[in-house]
Design a protein around this motif. Sequence first.
Motif, PDB file in Angstrom:
ATOM      1  N   SER A 235       0.810  -1.221   0.000  1.00 59.27           N
ATOM      2  CA  SER A 235       0.000   0.000   0.000  1.00 59.27           C
ATOM      3  C   SER A 235       0.840   1.267   0.000  1.00 59.27           C
ATOM      4  N   GLU A 236       2.121   1.155   0.370  1.00 58.81           N
ATOM      5  CA  GLU A 236       3.029   2.303   0.346  1.00 58.81           C
ATOM      6  C   GLU A 236       3.812   2.379  -0.964  1.00 58.81           C
ATOM      7  N   SER A 237       3.407   1.576  -1.954  1.00 59.06           N
ATOM      8  CA  SER A 237       4.064   1.505  -3.272  1.00 59.06           C
ATOM      9  C   SER A 237       5.504   1.026  -3.164  1.00 59.06           C
ATOM     10  N   GLU A 238       5.789   0.246  -2.122  1.00 59.11           N
ATOM     11  CA  GLU A 238       7.118  -0.332  -1.938  1.00 59.11           C
ATOM     12  C   GLU A 238       7.154  -1.721  -2.575  1.00 59.11           C
ATOM     13  N   ILE A 239       8.220  -1.996  -3.295  1.00 62.34           N
ATOM     14  CA  ILE A 239       8.333  -3.253  -4.048  1.00 62.34           C
ATOM     15  C   ILE A 239       9.170  -4.264  -3.268  1.00 62.34           C
ATOM     16  N   THR A 240       8.659  -5.476  -3.199  1.00 65.69           N
ATOM     17  CA  THR A 240       9.411  -6.626  -2.706  1.00 65.69           C
ATOM     18  C   THR A 240       9.562  -7.591  -3.871  1.00 65.69           C
ATOM     19  N   SER A 241      10.796  -7.942  -4.192  1.00 64.55           N
ATOM     20  CA  SER A 241      11.049  -8.840  -5.318  1.00 64.55           C
ATOM     21  C   SER A 241      12.119  -9.847  -4.905  1.00 64.55           C
ATOM     22  N   VAL A 242      11.768 -11.154  -4.966  1.00 67.33           N
ATOM     23  CA  VAL A 242      12.643 -12.175  -4.410  1.00 67.33           C
ATOM     24  C   VAL A 242      12.698 -13.382  -5.339  1.00 67.33           C
ATOM     25  N   LEU A 243      13.909 -13.893  -5.541  1.00 69.88           N
ATOM     26  CA  LEU A 243      14.129 -15.127  -6.283  1.00 69.88           C
ATOM     27  C   LEU A 243      14.214 -16.273  -5.285  1.00 69.88           C
ATOM     28  N   PHE A 244      13.524 -17.371  -5.600  1.00 69.91           N
ATOM     29  CA  PHE A 244      13.350 -18.459  -4.645  1.00 69.91           C
ATOM     30  C   PHE A 244      13.604 -19.792  -5.348  1.00 69.91           C
ATOM     31  N   TYR A 245      14.334 -20.688  -4.655  1.00 67.08           N
ATOM     32  CA  TYR A 245      14.622 -22.010  -5.226  1.00 67.08           C
ATOM     33  C   TYR A 245      14.399 -23.073  -4.164  1.00 67.08           C
ATOM     34  N   ARG A 246      13.619 -24.093  -4.506  1.00 65.32           N
ATOM     35  CA  ARG A 246      13.334 -25.183  -3.572  1.00 65.32           C
ATOM     36  C   ARG A 246      13.619 -26.521  -4.244  1.00 65.32           C
ATOM     37  N   PHE A 247      14.216 -27.457  -3.467  1.00 66.26           N
ATOM     38  CA  PHE A 247      14.488 -28.789  -3.981  1.00 66.26           C
ATOM     39  C   PHE A 247      14.421 -29.781  -2.829  1.00 66.26           C
ATOM     40  N   ASN A 248      14.425 -31.055  -3.160  1.00 64.77           N
ATOM     41  CA  ASN A 248      14.365 -32.108  -2.162  1.00 64.77           C
ATOM     42  C   ASN A 248      15.597 -32.985  -2.264  1.00 64.77           C
ATOM     43  N   THR A 249      16.193 -33.301  -1.106  1.00 70.21           N
ATOM     44  CA  THR A 249      17.331 -34.197  -1.085  1.00 70.21           C
ATOM     45  C   THR A 249      17.348 -34.968   0.233  1.00 70.21           C
ATOM     46  N   LYS A 250      17.526 -36.246   0.160  1.00 68.91           N
ATOM     47  CA  LYS A 250      17.634 -37.124   1.330  1.00 68.91           C
ATOM     48  C   LYS A 250      16.471 -36.931   2.306  1.00 68.91           C
ATOM     49  N   GLY A 251      15.259 -36.782   1.763  1.00 71.65           N
ATOM     50  CA  GLY A 251      14.071 -36.657   2.587  1.00 71.65           C
ATOM     51  C   GLY A 251      13.812 -35.277   3.148  1.00 71.65           C
ATOM     52  N   TYR A 252      14.609 -34.282   2.777  1.00 69.40           N
ATOM     53  CA  TYR A 252      14.427 -32.921   3.255  1.00 69.40           C
ATOM     54  C   TYR A 252      14.085 -31.980   2.099  1.00 69.40           C
ATOM     55  N   ASP A 253      13.112 -31.094   2.323  1.00 69.63           N
ATOM     56  CA  ASP A 253      12.862 -29.987   1.411  1.00 69.63           C
ATOM     57  C   ASP A 253      13.769 -28.835   1.826  1.00 69.63           C
ATOM     58  N   ILE A 254      14.582 -28.362   0.882  1.00 69.12           N
ATOM     59  CA  ILE A 254      15.537 -27.276   1.132  1.00 69.12           C
ATOM     60  C   ILE A 254      15.154 -26.094   0.253  1.00 69.12           C
ATOM     61  N   GLN A 255      15.254 -24.891   0.793  1.00 70.25           N
ATOM     62  CA  GLN A 255      14.950 -23.703  -0.006  1.00 70.25           C
ATOM     63  C   GLN A 255      15.958 -22.592   0.274  1.00 70.25           C
ATOM     64  N   PHE A 256      16.206 -21.786  -0.774  1.00 70.89           N
ATOM     65  CA  PHE A 256      17.058 -20.604  -0.682  1.00 70.89           C
ATOM     66  C   PHE A 256      16.332 -19.437  -1.337  1.00 70.89           C
ATOM     67  N   LEU A 257      16.596 -18.240  -0.842  1.00 74.74           N
ATOM     68  CA  LEU A 257      15.963 -17.055  -1.416  1.00 74.74           C
ATOM     69  C   LEU A 257      16.904 -15.866  -1.324  1.00 74.74           C
TER      70      LEU A 257
END
Length: 358
Positions: free
Chosen positions: A161-183
């Motif tokens: 509402s304040e015309s402020e921009i949030t822009s984020v790159l996000f990556y998620r994957f699964n390995t050895k039974g765990y969901d891992i994410q980075f942003l």
Amino acid sequence: MKGLSSMQTIGDDGEMSLENTIHNRFDINWFISDQFTFTAGLRNRIIIGNNVSLIPDYADYIARDSGYFDLSWVWAENTSWIGVSQFDRLMVDYTTGSLQVTLGRQRINWGQTFVWNPNDLFNTYSYFDFDYEEKPGSDALRLQYYIGESSKLELSTAMNSESEITSVLFYRFNTKGYDIQFLGGVYTQTDYVVGGGFSGSIAGGGFSGELTYFHPMDKDEGDPAITATLHYDYMFKSSLNLQFETLYNGFGQEEFSSGIGDLLFQDLSPKNLFPTKLALFGSGSYQVSPLFWVMLAGMYGPEGNFWYVGPTLTYSISNTMELSGFGQYFSMDEVEDSSGIPLINQGTAIFVRFKWSF
């Protein structure tokens, strides 16, 4: 359709407020073609009680909208009741192959833990707002590209509402039974952010965590800080479920100037998940019978000696009807304003809810 009645007292003088809320929701999904889908979610509330007259600008407070487009409006206002509606979902979704594009008011949920979510940069919500299961949305453009069955790359951009921009790159994957994410990206044009999270299991229970680092774009706007959470839950064969969570809040306060208002009326954001620097959460729930469920939850923040205790009772009347009772108790150390006048340091609330799904 939900009916929620509440009785609240704040402070030692026993001043009481009574409020009744009739809560209705309409969700529309229009499958325009194999590739295009239109979704709308309209939240309607009629609020009756003495809070309407006791709290200044109460209608404006209830109808506040944090999105770029103001999709909330008060359609009736009286001295004892108000009517308010809000579109918290209003979006078009396009899918082609592995690419999904969503434009409009939507929920972008990257949280892995239960109570506090440092990775949830777009749609922060309060644990205490238990009657809003759908949770708020953002005005955003979301691009998701699915890489195999358990990995995806995402770019989400929203404006508030304040015309402020949030822009984020996000990556998620699964390995050895765990969901891992980075942003990584920019938060409200004030901070560069990087972070990550995980969810999996350990010792037979669910184990998850999140961390986000905020670096001010303007060095005069404060110091870099980290917000992080860890969560563990375990379900016993008896149906007893235990949950534990801890929060480290790099933006937490050491002194409190508003009494219990620092907790109850805080302006929630990923940089303001809880007033204190450290917070602990624990809960236990148990299914007494197939129709009756009980839970007891609590929080503690060492700075200010914040306490919260919240019992819940839920009874399933039928497949479509549910009756629940909720309690909330808040307390903290006594504090004074600049004139030495003691501020309110405790509050109690009792809620009764009837829910009908149709």
